[in-house]
Design a protein around this motif. Structure first.
Motif, PDB file in Angstrom:
ATOM      1  N   ARG A 181      46.983  34.770  34.678  1.00 50.49           N
ATOM      2  CA  ARG A 181      46.366  35.489  35.796  1.00 50.49           C
ATOM      3  C   ARG A 181      47.362  36.458  36.440  1.00 50.49           C
ATOM      4  N   THR A 209      46.220  41.182  31.536  1.00 48.20           N
ATOM      5  CA  THR A 209      45.502  42.425  31.787  1.00 48.20           C
ATOM      6  C   THR A 209      44.007  42.181  32.003  1.00 48.20           C
ATOM      7  N   ASP A 210      43.622  40.917  32.145  1.00 51.56           N
ATOM      8  CA  ASP A 210      42.216  40.611  32.422  1.00 51.56           C
ATOM      9  C   ASP A 210      41.972  40.540  33.929  1.00 51.56           C
ATOM     10  N   LEU A 211      40.924  41.211  34.359  1.00 51.88           N
ATOM     11  CA  LEU A 211      40.506  41.076  35.748  1.00 51.88           C
ATOM     12  C   LEU A 211      39.812  39.730  35.893  1.00 51.88           C
ATOM     13  N   ILE A 242      45.096  44.945  42.252  1.00 50.65           N
ATOM     14  CA  ILE A 242      44.916  43.526  42.549  1.00 50.65           C
ATOM     15  C   ILE A 242      46.285  42.865  42.578  1.00 50.65           C
ATOM     16  N   GLN A 280      45.653  37.371  42.128  1.00 49.34           N
ATOM     17  CA  GLN A 280      44.288  37.917  42.056  1.00 49.34           C
ATOM     18  C   GLN A 280      43.345  37.366  43.130  1.00 49.34           C
TER      19      GLN A 280
END
Lengths: 120, 120
Positions: free
Chosen positions: A5, A9-11, A81, A85
C-alpha cells in the motif's frame, strides 16, 4: 517489511470505519490550504472522473460536488495520496471563495496563543 | 445566523467523538503538503507551547512529538484553524523528511486514473 500500500502503484484507499478518507485541498497557484473535507469511495471516483472536487458531506449524508450551488467549483489540477492511503491531497484552481463564509480559504484565522487573529 | 465558532477570536476546537481534530502540515517554504495527522487537546496545546508539531498517534495511543526518534522535527512557523474549528493547518520548517518512508512528503504519489505514479 514492505507494505504494497505504501510502495505500490495500485490505488487502494484505506477508508476508515465510516468509509471515509481525509481530503486536503490547496490552491495550485499559491499553495494555500483552502479546505479539509472527507471523501467516500464514490466521492473519490467522482472527483477523479469529473476533475471537479467532490466530497461526502457528513452533515447532509450525501455526495457533495463543491460549488454545486455556489458555482465555486474546484477544478483539480493534480491528485495525490499519502503513504498509508488514508488521505488525499488535491491541488486545484478555485472558481471562487472555497469557504462557505465567503473567505478565500476556510483557514482565515491564525492561532496566536489561545486566541485567533483574522488573516484574510 | 452568526456562529461565534466561525466568526469569533476564541480558540474553541471542535474535537470529534474520539477527541481529535485533523492536522494538515505544509512546508512553509514550498507550500507542499507534507503530512496529515490528528491532534487531541493535549497535542494541540503541546504544539502551540513548544513550537514543534505534536500529534496524537492513533496507532500507538499516545502523544507523538514528530521527530522524537528520527530527529526530523517540524518547527511551526504559523498555525491556523478552519471555519468550524475541526481542522488545523501548520506551516512548518521541516528538519528532514516528513514521511516515515524517507520521502520529503507523505504525498509522494500522484493518482493517475486508477494507478499511482511516484513523483518524488
Amino acid at each position: 517489511m514492505t507494505d504494497p500500500r505504501e510502495t505500490g502503484t495500485d490505488l487502494n484507499p484505506r477508508f476508515d470505519s465510516a468509509g471515509l478518507v481525509t481530503a486536503v485541498v490547496t490552491d495550485a497557484a499559491t499553495g494555500e490550504v483552502l479546505m479539509v473535507a472527507h471523501m467516500n469511495a464514490e466521492a473519490l471516483a467522482a472527483t477523479l472522473e469529473s476533475g471537479e472536487a467532490t466530497f461526502w458531506s457528513r452533515s447532509r449524508g450525501r455526495l457533495w460536488r463543491k460549488g454545486e450551488t455556489s458555482g465555486n467549483v474546484l477544478r483539480v489540477v493534480e491528485a495525490r495520496i499519502d503513504c498509508d492511503q488514508d488521505a488525499v491531497w488535491l491541488r486545484v484552481v478555485p472558481a471562487g471563495p472555497a469557504c462557505h463564509t465567503g473567505a478565500r480559504s476556510c483557514f482565515y484565522r491564525r492561532i496566536d496563543g489561545g486566541a485567533l487573529t483574522r488573516v484574510e
